[in-house]
Design a protein around this motif. Structure first.
Motif, short mmCIF file in Angstrom:
data_model
loop_
_atom_site.label_atom_id
_atom_site.label_comp_id
_atom_site.label_asym_id
_atom_site.label_seq_id
_atom_site.Cartn_x
_atom_site.Cartn_y
_atom_site.Cartn_z
N VAL A 1 48.46 38.67 8.28
CA VAL A 1 49.19 39.19 7.12
C VAL A 1 48.20 39.72 6.09
CG1 VAL A 1 50.80 38.62 5.26
CG2 VAL A 1 51.02 37.49 7.50
N CYS B 1 51.75 42.45 1.23
CA CYS B 1 53.02 41.81 1.56
C CYS B 1 53.89 41.65 0.30
CB CYS B 1 52.77 40.45 2.20
SG CYS B 1 54.30 39.60 2.69
N LEU C 1 51.56 43.67 8.20
CA LEU C 1 51.46 42.79 9.35
C LEU C 1 50.72 43.52 10.47
CD1 LEU C 1 52.56 39.93 9.97
CD2 LEU C 1 54.49 41.03 11.10
N ARG D 1 59.43 40.43 2.07
CA ARG D 1 60.76 40.93 2.46
C ARG D 1 61.39 40.06 3.55
NH1 ARG D 1 61.65 46.34 0.79
NH2 ARG D 1 63.68 45.97 1.68
N GLN E 1 55.93 47.33 4.29
CA GLN E 1 54.68 47.46 3.53
C GLN E 1 53.46 47.62 4.44
OE1 GLN E 1 54.67 47.73 0.22
NE2 GLN E 1 56.89 47.62 0.36
N CYS F 1 57.73 46.10 9.39
CA CYS F 1 57.24 45.69 8.07
C CYS F 1 57.18 46.92 7.15
CB CYS F 1 55.86 45.06 8.17
SG CYS F 1 55.21 44.57 6.55
N LEU G 1 61.32 40.40 6.87
CA LEU G 1 61.74 41.03 8.12
C LEU G 1 60.99 40.45 9.32
CD1 LEU G 1 62.10 44.73 7.00
CD2 LEU G 1 63.91 43.09 7.46
N CYS G 2 59.72 40.12 9.13
CA CYS G 2 58.94 39.55 10.23
C CYS G 2 59.55 38.23 10.69
CB CYS G 2 57.49 39.37 9.83
SG CYS G 2 57.24 38.46 8.29
N ALA H 1 58.07 43.36 14.99
CA ALA H 1 57.87 42.84 13.63
C ALA H 1 56.82 43.65 12.88
CB ALA H 1 57.46 41.37 13.70
N VAL H 2 55.75 44.02 13.57
CA VAL H 2 54.70 44.84 12.95
C VAL H 2 55.27 46.21 12.57
CG1 VAL H 2 52.52 46.04 13.39
CG2 VAL H 2 52.81 43.64 14.08
N TYR I 1 57.22 34.24 1.48
CA TYR I 1 56.09 34.88 2.16
C TYR I 1 55.93 34.29 3.56
CZ TYR I 1 54.63 37.25 -2.04
OH TYR I 1 54.60 38.08 -3.12
N PRO I 2 55.51 35.12 4.50
CA PRO I 2 55.39 34.65 5.88
C PRO I 2 54.21 33.72 6.10
CG PRO I 2 54.57 36.89 5.72
CD PRO I 2 55.14 36.54 4.36
#
Length: 64
Positions: free
Chosen positions: A6, A11, A59, A14, A56, A54, A16-17, A50-51, A32-33
Motif C-alpha cells: 500500500v 491511499c 495498491l 476507499r 488512487q 484502486c 475497494l481492495c 483489487a490493484v 485503511y487497508p
C-alpha cells in the motif's frame, strides 16, 4: 509468492481492495487497508483486480 503493498500517502481509505480481496485485506478502524499475508496463487486474479480497481493507484502487487 506475491504480496500487496500500500502506498500510504496515496491511499484515501476507499475500501475497494477489501471488498475485492477480503481474504488478504482487512480495514483498520479508520478504513485503511491492512494486508494480512501473502497472495496465494488461487487469489492472484482477485489481487490483480483489487490493484486495478484502486481509484488512487495506491495498491501494488509485488513478488516476495
Amino acid at each position: 509468492m506475491r504480496t500487496l503493498k500500500v502506498d500510504w500517502p496515496a491511499c484515501r481509505a476507499r475500501g475497494l481492495c477489501f471488498e475485492v480481496l477480503p481474504e488478504v485485506v482487512r480495514l483498520d478502524d479508520w478504513g485503511y487497508p491492512v494486508v494480512e499475508g501473502p497472495v496465494t496463487d488461487d487469489l492472484l486474479g482477485s489481487a490483480r483486480e483489487a490493484v486495478r480497481m484502486c481509484p488512487q493507484l495506491a495498491l501494488r502487487l509485488v513478488k516476495g
